[in-house]
Scaffold this motif. Structure first.
Motif, PDB file in Angstrom:
ATOM      1  N   GLU A  82      -0.400   2.677  11.634  1.00  0.00           N
ATOM      2  CA  GLU A  82      -0.314   2.597  10.249  1.00  0.00           C
ATOM      3  C   GLU A  82       1.381   3.076   9.892  1.00  0.00           C
TER       4      GLU A  82
ATOM      5  N   PHE B   4      -0.157   8.213   1.087  1.00  0.00           N
ATOM      6  CA  PHE B   4      -0.911   9.050   0.237  1.00  0.00           C
ATOM      7  C   PHE B   4       0.144  10.033  -0.790  1.00  0.00           C
TER       8      PHE B   4
ATOM      9  N   TYR C 129     -12.128  14.556   2.767  1.00  0.00           N
ATOM     10  CA  TYR C 129     -11.019  15.269   3.464  1.00  0.00           C
ATOM     11  C   TYR C 129     -11.100  16.627   4.006  1.00  0.00           C
TER      12      TYR C 129
ATOM     13  N   TYR D  65     -13.502  12.614  10.858  1.00  0.00           N
ATOM     14  CA  TYR D  65     -13.156  13.480  11.795  1.00  0.00           C
ATOM     15  C   TYR D  65     -12.158  12.469  12.703  1.00  0.00           C
ATOM     16  N   SER D  66     -11.381  13.417  13.107  1.00  0.00           N
ATOM     17  CA  SER D  66     -10.392  12.679  14.038  1.00  0.00           C
ATOM     18  C   SER D  66      -9.154  11.716  13.498  1.00  0.00           C
ATOM     19  N   PHE D  67      -9.610  11.566  12.287  1.00  0.00           N
ATOM     20  CA  PHE D  67      -8.645  10.414  11.514  1.00  0.00           C
ATOM     21  C   PHE D  67      -7.160  11.033  11.448  1.00  0.00           C
ATOM     22  N   PHE D  68      -7.064  12.302  10.751  1.00  0.00           N
ATOM     23  CA  PHE D  68      -5.994  12.841  10.482  1.00  0.00           C
ATOM     24  C   PHE D  68      -5.605  14.234  11.375  1.00  0.00           C
TER      25      PHE D  68
ATOM     26  N   MET E 128       0.803  -1.329   0.063  1.00  0.00           N
ATOM     27  CA  MET E 128      -0.092  -0.085   0.167  1.00  0.00           C
ATOM     28  C   MET E 128       0.979   1.198  -0.090  1.00  0.00           C
ATOM     29  N   LYS E 129       0.509   2.311  -0.860  1.00  0.00           N
ATOM     30  CA  LYS E 129       1.403   3.444  -0.812  1.00  0.00           C
ATOM     31  C   LYS E 129       1.033   4.453   0.075  1.00  0.00           C
TER      32      LYS E 129
ATOM     33  N   ASN F  90       1.082   6.684  14.528  1.00  0.00           N
ATOM     34  CA  ASN F  90       0.048   5.870  14.515  1.00  0.00           C
ATOM     35  C   ASN F  90       0.368   4.403  13.986  1.00  0.00           C
TER      36      ASN F  90
ATOM     37  N   ARG G 180      -7.838   1.493  15.112  1.00  0.00           N
ATOM     38  CA  ARG G 180      -6.502   1.441  15.241  1.00  0.00           C
ATOM     39  C   ARG G 180      -5.853   0.603  16.386  1.00  0.00           C
TER      40      ARG G 180
ATOM     41  N   TYR H 139     -12.660   5.076  15.029  1.00  0.00           N
ATOM     42  CA  TYR H 139     -11.530   5.015  14.576  1.00  0.00           C
ATOM     43  C   TYR H 139     -10.320   4.706  15.426  1.00  0.00           C
TER      44      TYR H 139
ATOM     45  N   HIS I 133      -6.188   4.521   3.616  1.00  0.00           N
ATOM     46  CA  HIS I 133      -4.989   4.941   4.576  1.00  0.00           C
ATOM     47  C   HIS I 133      -4.655   3.868   5.519  1.00  0.00           C
ATOM     48  N   LEU I 134      -5.243   2.910   5.634  1.00  0.00           N
ATOM     49  CA  LEU I 134      -4.824   1.755   6.671  1.00  0.00           C
ATOM     50  C   LEU I 134      -4.728   0.596   5.801  1.00  0.00           C
ATOM     51  N   GLY I 135      -5.190   0.370   4.628  1.00  0.00           N
ATOM     52  CA  GLY I 135      -5.171  -0.726   3.835  1.00  0.00           C
ATOM     53  C   GLY I 135      -5.796  -2.094   4.371  1.00  0.00           C
TER      54      GLY I 135
ATOM     55  N   GLU J 145     -15.218   9.235  16.099  1.00  0.00           N
ATOM     56  CA  GLU J 145     -13.661   9.437  16.632  1.00  0.00           C
ATOM     57  C   GLU J 145     -13.535   7.854  17.336  1.00  0.00           C
TER      58      GLU J 145
END
Ligand code: ATP
Ligand code: MG
Lengths: 222, 327
Positions: free
Chosen positions: B201, A4, A35, A43-46, A1-2, B199, B165, B161, B253-255, B158
Motif C-alpha cells: 500500500e 490514516f 486497533y 493482528y500482524s497488520f500494523f 484513498m487518504k 508494504n 497483500r 493478511y 487501509h488498503l482501499g 496473519e
C-alpha cells in the motif's frame, strides 16, 4: 484513498460530522476493538510503531470530539478549511424538559429526543459482553449497569436524555425494589433506558420485570 | 467472438493461509450447495502437491487430473473433468504425478489459466491451497472475486493478511509495466533510506505522489476487486465481529473491497465426517455449522446480485492474462 494520518478526526472514527456524543463513544470503542494492542482483527497488520501512532491519533480524535468546547473549535477549523459545512454540525438535544406522557391525551405525544440518529457500525447488541448478557432470560440491575458501562455511557447522560431522575435509575440498577415506582412507570422508564442503549426495549423491560417481580410484590406487601 | 467464448462463467478462487483454515472443506460444501440448487458447478483442486478435495466430495479415485492436461495426456481441460455422485457437481482433481504449482512454467500456467476461463460451467470454484507463490497468486487473480478464508486464530489472520497483500502487490505488477514497477521499487527504497521493505500500500501512495494519473488508475483497478471473506471454525466464545472488522481494515487501509460472507461455527463432527469420507452437510444437516454453510451459500449468491462482479467475464480475464503474460 487518504492515508490514516491524512484523515480528519471524524474520518478516523468513521463518523459523520453530525454524530452525537453517543456515536462518538461507540465509534471509539469499535476503533479500539480494531486497533487495540490485543485486537485479533488487526493482528500482524500494523507494525508496533504504526499501531501506536494510530492509537494516539484515535485518542486525540476521541478526546477532542467528546469535549463540547474541543469539538466546537475543531469544527470551526474544518469549516474554515472548507472541509465541512456549517449546517453539518451536530446540534445537541434541547435542554428543556420534555414530557414523557401525554397526560391530557391530546394525541400529540412528544417523542423523546434521541440524539443519535446515525446507525452505528456495530449494534451494541453485538458487543460480546452485551451479547452474553442479552442471551439470559432475565436481567438484573447489575446487568443493565454492565451494558451501560460497556457502552461508556454515564448515568448523568442517560438521566438527562430520558428525563428520569438519577436516583431512580440507580435504584433500578441496584434492584432496590422498595424505591421503584409503579409497574407502569417502571416499564416505560426501562423501555426508554433500553432504547437509549439501542437494545430491544420490550425485551429488556420484560426480562428485568420478570427478575424484580417477586421483590416488587414483597415491597408492596410490607 | 465465437459461441464458446461468449459463455460467461463465474470463477471463484478460494485462498487462505496454511494450517488448515478450511479451504478444502468450504470449497466442497459450497460446491455441493450450489449443485443442489441446480447450478452447474465445477470444483477444481488446484492445491497441486497436496490435493485432497476429492475426499471431501466423496470421489474415491479420481480418474483424470489437472496434470493430465498440463502434460498433454488429454487434449482439452474438459477431458479432465470427473463426474461426482452429486448431480450438477463436477470435479477436476489435482492429484497424481508430482506436479507442483510453484514449478509450473510460464507457458503451462498461461495455457491452464486460459483453459479454465473458457470452461462452460456456471460456477467454478478453485481450491488454491495455502501457497503464496507467484503462480498461486496468478490463479487467484484469474477473476476479481477471490474468496479469503481464515479462522479467528491470530496465526490464520496473519496468513490471510499476507495473502491479501501478496495479491495486492501482484496486481500492481500486472498493471504497471515491468520497468515502471522497478522504478517504483527504487523510489520506495530511496524514500525509506534503504531500510526495510515497504508494504504494497505504500507503493501505491508513492506512485500517486510521483505520477498522480498512473496512481489513480492503479487505485481504481484495485477498487475493482470484489473480494469476499469467510470466517471458519469460529467458537461460541470468539468475537463474532472479527470478520467484519477485518473487512473494514482492508477497506480503510488498503482501499480494497472485501465483503464479509459470514461465520461458520466450529464443529468436531466436521472432522468425523472428513475421516469417514462422508459429506458433513448430508450427515449432519441440522447442526449450526450446516446452517451457517447454507447461509454462507445464500449470501454468496445474493451478494453477487447486489453488486455484480465486474471482472470475471472472459473478456476481462483475457485482458488480465495478457497483462500477466507481459511480466
Ligand atoms: N467448521 C469447521 N469445524 C470443525 N472443523 C473444521 C471446520 N472446517 C474445517 N475443519 C477441519 O479443519 C481441518 C482442515 O480443513 P481443510 O482441509 O478444509 O483446510 P485447508 O485450508 O484446505 O488446509 P490446507 O491448507 O492443508 O489445504 C480438517 O481436518 C477439517 O476437518
Ligand atoms: Mg486444502
Amino acid at each position: 484513498m487518504k492515508s490514516f494520518e491524512e484523515q480528519n478526526y471524524y474520518e478516523m472514527l468513521d463518523l459523520t460530522t453530525s454524530a452525537s456524543p453517543f456515536d462518538i463513544r461507540h465509534a471509539y470503542k469499535t476503533a479500539l476493538q480494531i486497533y487495540g494492542d490485543d485486537a485479533p482483527a488487526s493482528y500482524s497488520f500494523f507494525s508496533r510503531d504504526e499501531r501506536a501512532g494510530i492509537l494516539a491519533n484515535l485518542e486525540r480524535a476521541f478526546l477532542t470530539l467528546i469535549s463540547d468546547q474541543g469539538r466546537i473549535e475543531y469544527d470551526r477549523s474544518l469549516i474554515t478549511a472548507g472541509l465541512m459545512q456549517e449546517n453539518e454540525q451536530y446540534r445537541s438535544a434541547p435542554k428543556k424538559p420534555i414530557p414523557l406522557f401525554d397526560l391530557e391525551e391530546t394525541g400529540n405525544v412528544t417523542r423523546m429526543v434521541f440524539p443519535h440518529t446515525e446507525k452505528a457500525i456495530i449494534p451494541p447488541a453485538e458487543f460480546p459482553v452485551i451479547r452474553d448478557i442479552m442471551s439470559k432470560d432475565s436481567l438484573t440491575g447489575q446487568d443493565l449497569r454492565c451494558i451501560r458501562m460497556e457502552l461508556g455511557i454515564s448515568l448523568e447522560q442517560i438521566a438527562e436524555i430520558i428525563k428520569v431522575r438519577r436516583g431512580l435509575l440507580t435504584a433500578i440498577e441496584e434492584d432496590r425494589c422498595e424505591e421503584l415506582p409503579s409497574m407502569l412507570h417502571l416499564k416505560s422508564f426501562l423501555r426508554a433506558y433500553a432504547e437509549y442503549l439501542r437494545l430491544d426495549s420490550n425485551e429488556v423491560a420484560a426480562r428485568y420485570l420478570k427478575q424484580v417481580s417477586g421483590g416488587l410484590q414483597r415491597a408492596k406487601e410490607s | 467472438m465465437n459461441g464458446e467464448d461468449s459463455f460467461i462463467n463465474n470463477i471463484w478462487p478460494i485462498g487462505g493461509g496454511k494450517g488448515g483454515s478450511g479451504k478444502t472443506f468450504l470449497t466442497g460444501s459450497l460446491g455441493l450447495l450450489l449443485a443442489r440448487q441446480g447450478l452447474r458447478t465445477l470444483l477444481i483442486d488446484a492445491d497441486l502437491g497436496a490435493a485432497n478435495l476429492h475426499t471431501v466430495i466423496g470421489v474415491a479415485h479420481p480418474g483424470r487430473s489437472l496434470s493430465d492436461f498440463v502434460n498433454k495426456k488429454v487434449e482439452t481441460l474438459e477431458d479432465a473433468v470427473t463426474k461426482t455422485p452429486v448431480p450438477n457437481l463436477y470435479f477436476i482433481s489435482g492429484a497424481g504425478d508430482n506436479l507442483d504449482m510453484a514449478n509450473l512454467v510460464h507457458t503451462q500456467k498461461m495455457r491452464l489459466l486460459r483453459a479454465i476461463s473458457k470452461l462452460p460451467y456456471e460456477h467454478i470454484l478453485l481450491d488454491l491451497g495455502a501457497g503464496t507463490s507467484f503462480n498461486t497468486i496468478d490463479f487467484f487473480l484469474i477473476s476479481n472475486t477471490g474468496i479469503f478464508i481464515t479462522t479467528p486464530e491470530p496465526t490464520s489472520i496473519e496468513n490471510v493478511y499476507r495473502l491479501i497483500r501478496s495479491v495486492y502487490l501482484r496486481k500492481i505488477r500486472q498493471v504497471l509495466r515491468e520497468e515502471a514497477f522497478r522504478e517504483l521499487l527504487q523510489e520506495a527504497v530511496m524514500r525509506s533510506n534503504g531500510s526495510s521493505a515497504k508494504n504494497p500500500e505504500d507503493l501505491l501512495r508513492i506512485l500517486k505522489d510521483c505520477d498522480p494519473v498512473q496512481g489513480g488508475l492503479l487505485e481504481e483497478s484495485l477498487r475493482d476487486f470484489r473480494f469476499k471473506l469467510v470466517l471458519n471454525q469460529l467458537r461460541k466464545q470468539d468475537n463474532h465481529q472479527i470478520g467484519t472488522l477485518i473487512c473494514r481494515i482492508c477497506e480503510k487501509h488498503l482501499g480494497l473491497r472485501v465483503h464479509f460472507l459470514g461465520n461458520i461455527l466450529h464443529d468436531d463432527r466436521v472432522h468425523d465426517a472428513v475421516c469417514r469420507k462422508v459429506s458433513f452437510l448430508e450427515k449432519y444437516p441440522y447442526t449450526q455449522t450446516a446452517t451457517d454453510l447454507r447461509e454462507f451459500c445464500h449470501r454468496f449468491l445474493t451478494d453477487r446480485e447486489e453488486n455484480p462482479p465486474v471482472g470475471p467475464s472472459i473478456e476481462k480475464t483475457k485482458a488480465e492474462i495478457l497483462m500477466t503474460a507481459n511480466c
